[in-house]
Each structure stands twice: as structure tokens, then as C-alpha cells.
Design a protein around this motif. Structure first.
Motif, PDB file in Angstrom:
ATOM      1  N   GLN A 244      -2.219 -84.605  66.436  1.00 50.06           N
ATOM      2  CA  GLN A 244      -2.102 -85.060  67.820  1.00 50.06           C
ATOM      3  C   GLN A 244      -3.230 -84.500  68.688  1.00 50.06           C
ATOM      4  O   GLN A 244      -3.671 -85.150  69.646  1.00 50.06           O
ATOM      5  CB  GLN A 244      -0.742 -84.666  68.390  1.00 50.06           C
ATOM      6  CG  GLN A 244       0.408 -85.365  67.674  1.00 50.06           C
ATOM      7  CD  GLN A 244       1.772 -84.947  68.183  1.00 50.06           C
ATOM      8  OE1 GLN A 244       2.295 -85.526  69.124  1.00 50.06           O
ATOM      9  NE2 GLN A 244       2.344 -83.933  67.552  1.00 50.06           N
ATOM     10  N   THR A 277       8.726 -88.623  59.178  1.00 44.05           N
ATOM     11  CA  THR A 277       9.705 -89.467  59.867  1.00 44.05           C
ATOM     12  C   THR A 277      10.409 -88.690  60.972  1.00 44.05           C
ATOM     13  O   THR A 277      11.223 -89.252  61.706  1.00 44.05           O
ATOM     14  CB  THR A 277      10.757 -90.002  58.875  1.00 44.05           C
ATOM     15  OG1 THR A 277      11.364 -88.905  58.191  1.00 44.05           O
ATOM     16  CG2 THR A 277      10.105 -90.938  57.865  1.00 44.05           C
ATOM     17  N   THR A 279       9.958 -84.675  63.450  1.00 42.89           N
ATOM     18  CA  THR A 279       9.159 -83.489  63.734  1.00 42.89           C
ATOM     19  C   THR A 279       9.587 -82.340  62.835  1.00 42.89           C
ATOM     20  O   THR A 279      10.584 -82.433  62.109  1.00 42.89           O
ATOM     21  CB  THR A 279       9.330 -83.070  65.204  1.00 42.89           C
ATOM     22  OG1 THR A 279      10.676 -82.600  65.396  1.00 42.89           O
ATOM     23  CG2 THR A 279       9.056 -84.237  66.151  1.00 42.89           C
ATOM     24  N   LEU A 285      10.406 -88.802  65.829  1.00 35.88           N
ATOM     25  CA  LEU A 285       9.038 -88.872  66.334  1.00 35.88           C
ATOM     26  C   LEU A 285       9.048 -89.469  67.730  1.00 35.88           C
ATOM     27  O   LEU A 285       9.761 -90.434  68.007  1.00 35.88           O
ATOM     28  CB  LEU A 285       8.176 -89.723  65.407  1.00 35.88           C
ATOM     29  CG  LEU A 285       8.017 -89.236  63.971  1.00 35.88           C
ATOM     30  CD1 LEU A 285       7.147 -90.217  63.177  1.00 35.88           C
ATOM     31  CD2 LEU A 285       7.415 -87.840  63.921  1.00 35.88           C
ATOM     32  N   SER A 286       8.269 -88.902  68.608  1.00 34.77           N
ATOM     33  CA  SER A 286       8.253 -89.365  69.991  1.00 34.77           C
ATOM     34  C   SER A 286       7.515 -90.687  70.115  1.00 34.77           C
ATOM     35  O   SER A 286       6.691 -91.054  69.261  1.00 34.77           O
ATOM     36  CB  SER A 286       7.576 -88.328  70.883  1.00 34.77           C
ATOM     37  OG  SER A 286       6.187 -88.251  70.587  1.00 34.77           O
ATOM     38  N   TYR A 289       3.830 -90.026  70.093  1.00 36.65           N
ATOM     39  CA  TYR A 289       3.253 -89.841  68.757  1.00 36.65           C
ATOM     40  C   TYR A 289       3.015 -91.197  68.098  1.00 36.65           C
ATOM     41  O   TYR A 289       1.938 -91.454  67.548  1.00 36.65           O
ATOM     42  CB  TYR A 289       4.187 -88.993  67.895  1.00 36.65           C
ATOM     43  CG  TYR A 289       3.717 -88.799  66.465  1.00 36.65           C
ATOM     44  CD1 TYR A 289       3.036 -87.658  66.090  1.00 36.65           C
ATOM     45  CD2 TYR A 289       3.948 -89.781  65.483  1.00 36.65           C
ATOM     46  CE1 TYR A 289       2.595 -87.469  64.782  1.00 36.65           C
ATOM     47  CE2 TYR A 289       3.509 -89.605  64.182  1.00 36.65           C
ATOM     48  CZ  TYR A 289       2.831 -88.454  63.834  1.00 36.65           C
ATOM     49  OH  TYR A 289       2.395 -88.296  62.536  1.00 36.65           O
ATOM     50  N   ILE A 290       4.019 -92.054  68.143  1.00 34.40           N
ATOM     51  CA  ILE A 290       3.916 -93.358  67.484  1.00 34.40           C
ATOM     52  C   ILE A 290       2.796 -94.176  68.094  1.00 34.40           C
ATOM     53  O   ILE A 290       1.970 -94.767  67.370  1.00 34.40           O
ATOM     54  CB  ILE A 290       5.265 -94.097  67.575  1.00 34.40           C
ATOM     55  CG1 ILE A 290       6.314 -93.366  66.729  1.00 34.40           C
ATOM     56  CG2 ILE A 290       5.126 -95.552  67.129  1.00 34.40           C
ATOM     57  CD1 ILE A 290       7.724 -93.887  66.892  1.00 34.40           C
ATOM     58  N   ARG A 293      -0.659 -92.584  67.142  1.00 29.29           N
ATOM     59  CA  ARG A 293      -1.048 -92.785  65.737  1.00 29.29           C
ATOM     60  C   ARG A 293      -1.488 -94.221  65.501  1.00 29.29           C
ATOM     61  O   ARG A 293      -2.485 -94.482  64.816  1.00 29.29           O
ATOM     62  CB  ARG A 293       0.112 -92.412  64.811  1.00 29.29           C
ATOM     63  CG  ARG A 293      -0.261 -92.533  63.334  1.00 29.29           C
ATOM     64  CD  ARG A 293       0.479 -91.581  62.446  1.00 29.29           C
ATOM     65  NE  ARG A 293      -0.089 -91.608  61.106  1.00 29.29           N
ATOM     66  CZ  ARG A 293       0.127 -90.678  60.181  1.00 29.29           C
ATOM     67  NH1 ARG A 293       0.884 -89.627  60.464  1.00 29.29           N
ATOM     68  NH2 ARG A 293      -0.418 -90.771  58.991  1.00 29.29           N
TER      69      ARG A 293
END
Length: 637
Positions: A244, A277, A279, A285-286, A289-290, A293
Motif C-alpha cells: 500500500q 482475502t 488483513t 480488505l478495505s 485497498y481494493i 490494487r
């Protein structure tokens, strides 16, 4: 060309399947004529007319190359014998001969590549190499006398100390001195610009971020479209091991005018950390984050020198081809530790997990395309099985690769023997330029190969007819009425089933094809499912009543390291409909194409040494290609 359905393969309607497969050569009149057409590069349609294709808005050419390439500017490469430079790497990719290693001759690719990117480790980039230059400030660092020592043990021990401290807060500030590293990074970027030849040979500035928490591989290769806006320094794991934070660096670079993406490293050595899948605390996953990514990592390296990571037999026990070139180790140099977690380290399972998250309304972080790559640490990608030069410079001769370069070190000698040859990134683009290839990477119109240069097309749509592939303008129809690999198939409604166009042609200098397979994954009532469909088979083979297909055969002569194209087909094409499709199920589809068996690099090396092939290594392999997927997302109710 007859249309073949999923039901035909799943149920007992196998006569129709057989009739379709028997007609796989209709496009060019049989095996001999097809093979000649492939060798000559002659096939109908706008692909052979660049100006016509460009005007039609289609990607008419496939280009092959690598993004994951190290030289002596990577501290681990230099310490393990490399003396090659970024300039050497680009010269090799263009077809020139370059030095292999001390007293080991030269390396030269048989067929030049279309594009190449040197992506040396950002950690201490070039500093070890510049210690050899008495006029460079790096040569004055306290550790320089050890790194440049003629005593290999002294040099390696110094390297090991540096490696042990390569994490946030532990790095030696002197080795990461910006006044030393900035001009080196500028040299790397300038060298990429120097060797870039638009329309002929494309290069990209790049580096590898080398996050390795507890010897788990979370590396990413960061590729810039051009030198415009490139930051003064690459991002290092000495700053952060968290991807991140890499993505935040990428956002800052974009704000300064750079255009860049990251390619996730082959995840087989990540011990399940590459595709999480949740943290570390077990939380979902926030959304941030998604989103980050998806925006930063459009591609995944599924095949390289450290093996393949499409799937694993423990994850896909019903896939007879799941065990291809597996390199099942963590990155520890002192133990043969095996990753305990396969889930989270392989592409197919990541695709399934992404579907599950999407079905739960959380978004899908794993809609990535596929490429193959190298990870050479000696400038030469080593993608040709019969022209293998290994990963490190100390493997530059056949005896070192087969027996092991480190006398008495059984652990690392075994790992070297189990390395694969390099893979290739295949990119569909209108021309060989930075802009065109980078755009194709972002839209994921890419596929991976294990080193072969077969051509693969894959489109999905709703209204393709069973004779689409036989039409002169089929490619234009495919773009107009469907989506290519890497795309999202929009909802259609009306009870329609998705129809896929697949065309594969052999490497003009390589082996015939065994089969085309469609790999489907979907989520039903919260459960993940996968299925593999043999949709086109060479040599007129058909599946039996249980859906099993006889092997294509094997012409490999182990003693002489040869094979023949007496089996297999030069071209396979199919129009396939998924009759088991359900419009409310999240799904993905990708294509896997297998060649007939050919000798593995280790068999060629044994022949060169006048030996029998090693019994602990495969004699032959079935090279292959993997397309980027096409995804289907149900329409929101």
C-alpha cells in the motif's frame, strides 16, 4: 467451423464434440498446409495489413518481451557473479552477443525480442556495481573493500549481512545515500531511453520493489511508460514492506507527471501473502485497498524462472496439468523451507477469491491480466529452452546448472536444478511503441507463455455465430461485437449464453499444439467452483464417455534432446458456448493452450555434456500459454 458447447463436454453428447475437433483445420485446409501457413506468418484478415487494422481500431500484432530483468546493478546479481549492465541487457534482447560470466563464453538469443525492461532491485540500486569504480563515491564506502574482494567468501558474507538488514529501519544509510543512488537511477532511466527505437524495439524504465517479509516474496516490478516525470529515486523496501505504501509512491509519481504500473511477482514463494482475502488482523480488505490494487497492479507474472503459479495440485486436484514447473520454496538461502499456504499464492485461486469478494459486494481486487516473464539476474531472459543460460551468472555453464554451482550446498544446488526457463509476456497492440504496448498492458490484452511464441486470440460475446472464425473479417467482428482477453463481458439478458472465439497458432519455430482448454471459475450460493473444458483437440482426438482425453503422445528422444512435429496440430480454433452459464453467477474464463511435449532445458544440457538426463528432473515438458481472463459480473438487481 462447428460451434461446440459446454454441455457437449460435460454430458454425453461427445459425437458432436468429435466432429467439431475433426474440423479444427478447416481454416487452412489440413495439418501440412496449416503448419506452412503458420511458419510463413500468412493468415487472412486485417492482421496482415497494419494500416487497415489501425484504421479499424484493432490490435493487429502480438509482441513478445520481458519486464523482469536484472543485471549487475542488482546487489544480489553482482555478488553471484554477474558483470552485465543495463546496456548489455538491451543489446542481448536485440540479438547481440554479450558476456555470460568469467570464462563462460557469451549469451545470445536466437530470435530477438520486441520489447524489454531492465528492472534491477531498487534496494541499493547499482551501489555494489559502482564500488568497482574508484572514481565513484560508492567505492569509498566502508563495505566496498569486502564487496569487491577477490575472495568470494568475503564478498558473499558481506552481501549476506546486507541482505539480513534489508527491511525498514535496519538498512545501512550509507548504502542508500541519495547522493550516490540518484545518478545511478538516472543512468538506468537514460539507458532505457537510449535503446528505445519506436516501431522496432521498445524499452521501458523500470525497477523491482523487493518486499520479502520473513522470506515471503511480495515483490513487484514497477514499469514507467516513459522517462517523463520519473521520480528522482525508485521506491525501496527499506522504506516500507507494505504494498500500500508502494501504491502511494506511485500516486505521488503520477502527480508529478509520470505514467506507471506495477506487475505482481510470481506468488508461489509468498506463502499465501500475495493475494490476501483479509488483513493480518483478520478484517476484510478495505475498499481503499481494493481500489488501489486494481488501479496500480493490472498484471500478474504467472510464469518465470522460479516456476509457474497458475495453480497447484493441492488447489486444483482435478486438473491433470496443474503440476507444471512448480518451484515450491521460500526465499531462504539456508533452508529448503516450503510455503505452507498455497491459497493466496496462485492465480486461479486469486481469481476465485476475487469473485467471492465481488459476490459479497466488497469489490474484486484480483481482476488482473497474465504475463510470463524472466527474473534473470544476468541480463539475458533465457526464454529459449534449447538456449538456456540460467538465472544467475554462476549457472552460466551446463555442468553448473545440472550439478549445482555451490559444491556441498545440496539445498541451493537443488533449487538451481529446479529453476525453469524464462517465460514471455505477449501483448496485442497496433504497433511496437511505448504508448501502444503500455496501453495494451493497462487494458490487459495480454497473455503469458512459458517461453513459446505461439499466437493466441480470445474473445467473448453474446452473438457470435458458429461460422464467425471462418469469415475474412472475423477479427473486426470480434472487436465490434465482443471483448478481448482482459475485458469484462457486459450483461446481455434474454436468456443468452456467452460465446467465445479462440484461435491458437503454433510458434513458427517451435512445437505443434496439443489442445485448447477453457478454464472457468464461478461462485454459486457462496461456494467457489472451477471447471476445465477441452474445447479443441489435435489429431482428431475426442473425449471418452467420462470426459477423459488421451494424451497427445510424446516424440521426445531423451538421449539426443530432440522431438518431431509428427503429432499435434499447427493451428487450433474453436467457437465455444458455455451452456452451463447462469446470469446471476459471478464468473471468469481464461484459455490455456498446451504444446506437444518437447525437451526441458535440463535435457538439452545433459545432451551438451554427453550425459543421460537427470532422474530427478522432467525429461520433457509441455510448454503452454495462458490468456488473461474475461470476467462476467451479474447485473445489479
Amino acid at each position: 467451423m462447428r460451434l461446440i458447447s459446454g454441455a457437449c463436454l460435460l454430458a454425453l453428447g461427445l459425437a458432436g464434440c468429435g466432429e467439431q475437433v475433426a474440423n479444427n483445420n478447416e481454416l487452412s485446409g489440413g495439418k501440412a498446409e496449416t503448419e506452412q501457413a503458420v511458419t510463413d506468418g500468412a493468415h487472412a484478415g486485417p492482421e496482415n495489413n497494419p494500416s487497415e487494422a489501425r484504421a479499424a481500431g484493432i490490435a493487429e500484432q502480438v509482441y513478445f518481451g520481458n519486464f523482469h530483468v536484472h543485471t549487475s546493478y542488482s546487489f544480489d546479481a553482482l555478488t553471484n557473479g554477474a558483470n552485465t549492465t543495463p546496456a548489455d541487457a538491451y543489446r542481448w534482447a536485440k540479438g547481440e552477443a554479450i558476456p555470460a560470466a568469467a570464462a563462460a563464453g557469451v549469451m545470445q538469443i536466437k530470435r530477438p525480442l520486441d520489447f524489454y525492461a531492465v528492472s534491477d532491485h531498487s534496494e541499493y540500486l547499482g551501489v555494489f556495481k559502482k564500488m568497482q569504480d574508484p572514481n565513484n563515491p560508492a567505492s569509498k564506502l566502508p563495505i566496498a573493500s569486502e564487496i569487491t574482494s577477490k575472495d568470494k567468501k568475503v564478498a558473499f558474507d558481506a552481501y549476506a549481512r546486507v541482505l539480513d538488514t534489508m527491511s525498514p529501519g535496519k538498512a545501512d544509510p550509507a548504502l542508500a545515500d541519495p547522493s550516490i543512488m540518484k545518478p545511478i537511477w538516472r543512468e538506468v532511466v537514460d539507458t532505457a531511453d537510449e535503446y528505445n527505437e519506436p516501431g522496432k524495439f521498445t524499452t521501458f524504465p523500470a525497477f523491482e520493489w523487493t518486499s520479502t517479509p520473513d522470506m515471503r516474496n511480495l515483490h513487484r516490478v514497477v514499469v514507467f511508460e516513459s522517462s517523463k516525470g520519473v521520480p528522482e529515486l525508485p521506491f525501496s523496501t527499506n522504506e516500507s514492506e507494505d504494498p500500500q505504501d508502494l501504491w502511494k509512491y506511485m500516486d505521488r509519481a503520477r502527480a508529478n507527471g509520470a505514467t506507471l504500473l506495477a506487475i505482481s511477482h510470481n506468488g508461489n514463494a509468498s506463502d499465501g501473502l500475495m493475494f490476501p482475502t483479509a488483513t493480518a488482523d483478520g478484517e476484510p480488505l478495505s475498499a481503499e485497498y481494493i481500489e488501489a490494487r486494481l488501479a496500480n497492479e493490472p498484471l500478474y507474472e504467472v510464469s518465470q524462472i522460479k516456476g509457474s503459479s497458475e495453480t497447484h495440485p493441492l488447489l486444483s486436484p482435478n486438473d491433470e496439468f496443474a503440476g507444471f514447473e512448480l518451484w515450491d520454496y521460500l526465499l531462504s538461502a539456508s533452508t529448503a523451507a516450503v510455503p505452507e499456504k498455497k491459497k493466496g499464492g496462485y492465480a486461479r485461486q486469486a481469481y476465485l477469491d476475487g469473485l467471492s469478494m465481488a459476490a459479497d459486494g466488497r469489490g474484486n481486487p484480483y481482476k488482473f491480466g497474465l504475463i510470463g516473464d524472466s527474473d534473470t539476474h544476468n541480463a539475458a531472459a533465457s526464454v529459449e529452452e534449447d538456449n538456456h543460460t540460467g538465472k544467475f551468472a554462476f549457472e552460466a555453464t551446463p555442468d553448473k546448472r545440472l550439478d549445482g554451482p555451490l559444491p556441498g550446498d545440496d539445498i541451493n544446488n537443488r533449487r538451481v536444478r529446479e529453476f525453469s526457463s524464462g517465460g514471455l509476456a505477449a501483448v496485442w497492440a497496433p504497433e511496437n511503441t511505448r504508448e501502444a504496448i503500455y496501453a495494451a498492458l493497462m487494458r490487459k490484452e495480454t497473455y503469458a507463455t512459458s517461453g513459446t511464441r505461439m499466437k493466441l486470440r480470445f474473445f467473448g460475446g453474446w452473438d457470435f455465430s458458429d461460422d464467425t472464425l471462418s469469415k475474412a473479417d472475423w477479427l473486426q467482428q470480434a472487436y465490434d461485437a465482443g471483448v478481448p482477453m482482459g475485458g469484462d463481458l457486459p450483461s446481455a439478458g434474454g436468456g443468452k449464453k456467452p460465446v467465445f472465439l479462440i484461435s491458437a497458432m503454433k510458434d513458427s519455430a517451435g512445437a505443434n499444439l496439443d489442445r485448447i482448454q477453457v478454464v472457468k471459475g464461478w461462485v454459486e450460493d457462496g461456494e467457489q467452483h472451477e471447471a476445465i473444458f477441452d474445447v479443441a483437440l489435435s489429431d482428431g482426438r475426442v473425449a471418452d464417455a467420462d470426459g477423459k482425453v488421451a494424451p497427445v503422445g510424446n516424440t521426445v528422444d531423451p538421449v539426443n534432446a530432440t522431438y518431431t512435429n509428427e503429432i499435434g496440430d499447427a493451428q487450433l480454433s474453436v467457437v465455444w458456448r458455455d451452456d452451463k452459464f447462469h446470469p446471476q453467477q459471478h464468473a471468469f474464463y481464461y484459455v490455456r493452450v498446451l504444446e506437444i511435449p518437447t525437451p526441458r532445458w535440463s535435457t538439452y544440457d545433459a545432451k551438451a555434456l554427453g550425459r543421460k538426463p537427470r532422474e530427478d528432473l522432467p525429461v520433457s515438458i509441455q510448454e503452454r500459454a495462458w490468456s488473461s481472463p474475461i470476467w462476467y459480473t451479474p447485473q445489479a438487481r
